[in-house]
Design an enzyme around this catalytic site. Sequence first.
Site, PDB file in Angstrom:
ATOM      1  CB  THR A  12     122.895-100.850   3.109  1.00  0.00           C
ATOM      2  OG1 THR A  12     121.643-100.632   3.765  1.00  0.00           O
ATOM      3  CG2 THR A  12     122.652-101.005   1.616  1.00  0.00           C
ATOM      4  CB  SER A  55     122.664 -98.826  10.943  1.00  0.00           C
ATOM      5  OG  SER A  55     121.666 -98.367  10.082  1.00  0.00           O
ATOM      6  CB  THR A  88     123.570 -95.015   5.904  1.00  0.00           C
ATOM      7  OG1 THR A  88     122.338 -95.596   5.476  1.00  0.00           O
ATOM      8  CG2 THR A  88     124.682 -95.436   4.949  1.00  0.00           C
ATOM      9  CG  ASP A  89     118.827 -96.349   8.650  1.00  0.00           C
ATOM     10  OD1 ASP A  89     118.921 -95.630   7.634  1.00  0.00           O
ATOM     11  OD2 ASP A  89     118.027 -97.312   8.722  1.00  0.00           O
TER      12      ASP A  89
END
Length: 323
Positions: A12, A55, A88-89
């Site tokens: 992102t 991610s 971030t995942d």
Amino acid sequence: MKKIVVIHTGGTISMHVHDKSGAVVPGDSNPLTAEIGKLMEYADIREIEAFNYPSPHMTPKEMLKLKQIIDQHSSEGHVEGFVITHGTDTLEETAYFLDLTVKSKVPIILTGAMRSSNEIGADGVYNLLSAVRVAISDNAIGKGVLVVMNDEIHTAQNVTKTSTSNVSTFQSPQYGPIGLISKTAIHFHHSPNTRESFEVTDVSPKVALLKIYAGMDADLLMHVAQAGYHGVVLEGLGQGNVPPAIVPAIQQLLNQDIPVVLVSRCYNGIAQPVYGYEGGGKMLEDMGVLFAHGLSGQKARIKLLIALSDPRWSLCLNEIFEY
């Protein structure tokens, strides 16, 4: 000025909101590269575009590639820190993989964003600048891989994503951050006591991760036993317990020399062999199930995968997961 290598992997932090569809998508170019001037105020920056992946597309193969990039630049030149931008995942898994496998003591900082580059309140550039500031801090040396988001500094071992959309999503349940970032300084208030290190050149072992739930049947575990997996991590109930219906399947896995590692599905506390009833932790320990103290399921999976990649480590799993 310190020499810092910034490695971009996508996520992102490097995406934008599409004008027509409203979907967050990757672009033809990384908007972070336009911010090099801001970064150069703090350090001598070299940028590398390693990947441009959301991610969920990251796998241990890409994590190993990042380790190799870090090792290469550490050996070739006078690099004093690394910053990795990441979705971030799966950021916490990449961070922990690198923490276990990179031997260098120079700061390695992962950061990301919860809002894409053209959203109101976009947090990517701010987090990237914060990560560079931490990377050039002498106090960050020797603390292992760190995650910097939202003015906080977390260890790779403890940090986890706790909210789907909040900018303060990254937290270290039970432990808290090890440092804070202010406008004028980087504040570390405690440090990790120890750090593990593993050699890894192969990430091919298949390791499954299953969450235990009330009334769970044995069929999923039986499938794992038949599908060529090399190890299994179970997110158990409470302090490390499972429904009695799956105990025979766990025994079958162990009989096939497939290690089973147990963690708790709870955010706080640690898995430990306390209860002696059927499916209780004490019974599972007596069967040969390993307990990963204080690790989440996804972190225990990364650790087991690394351990199984080398016969030397796979022979001492008890010691590795007691650490």
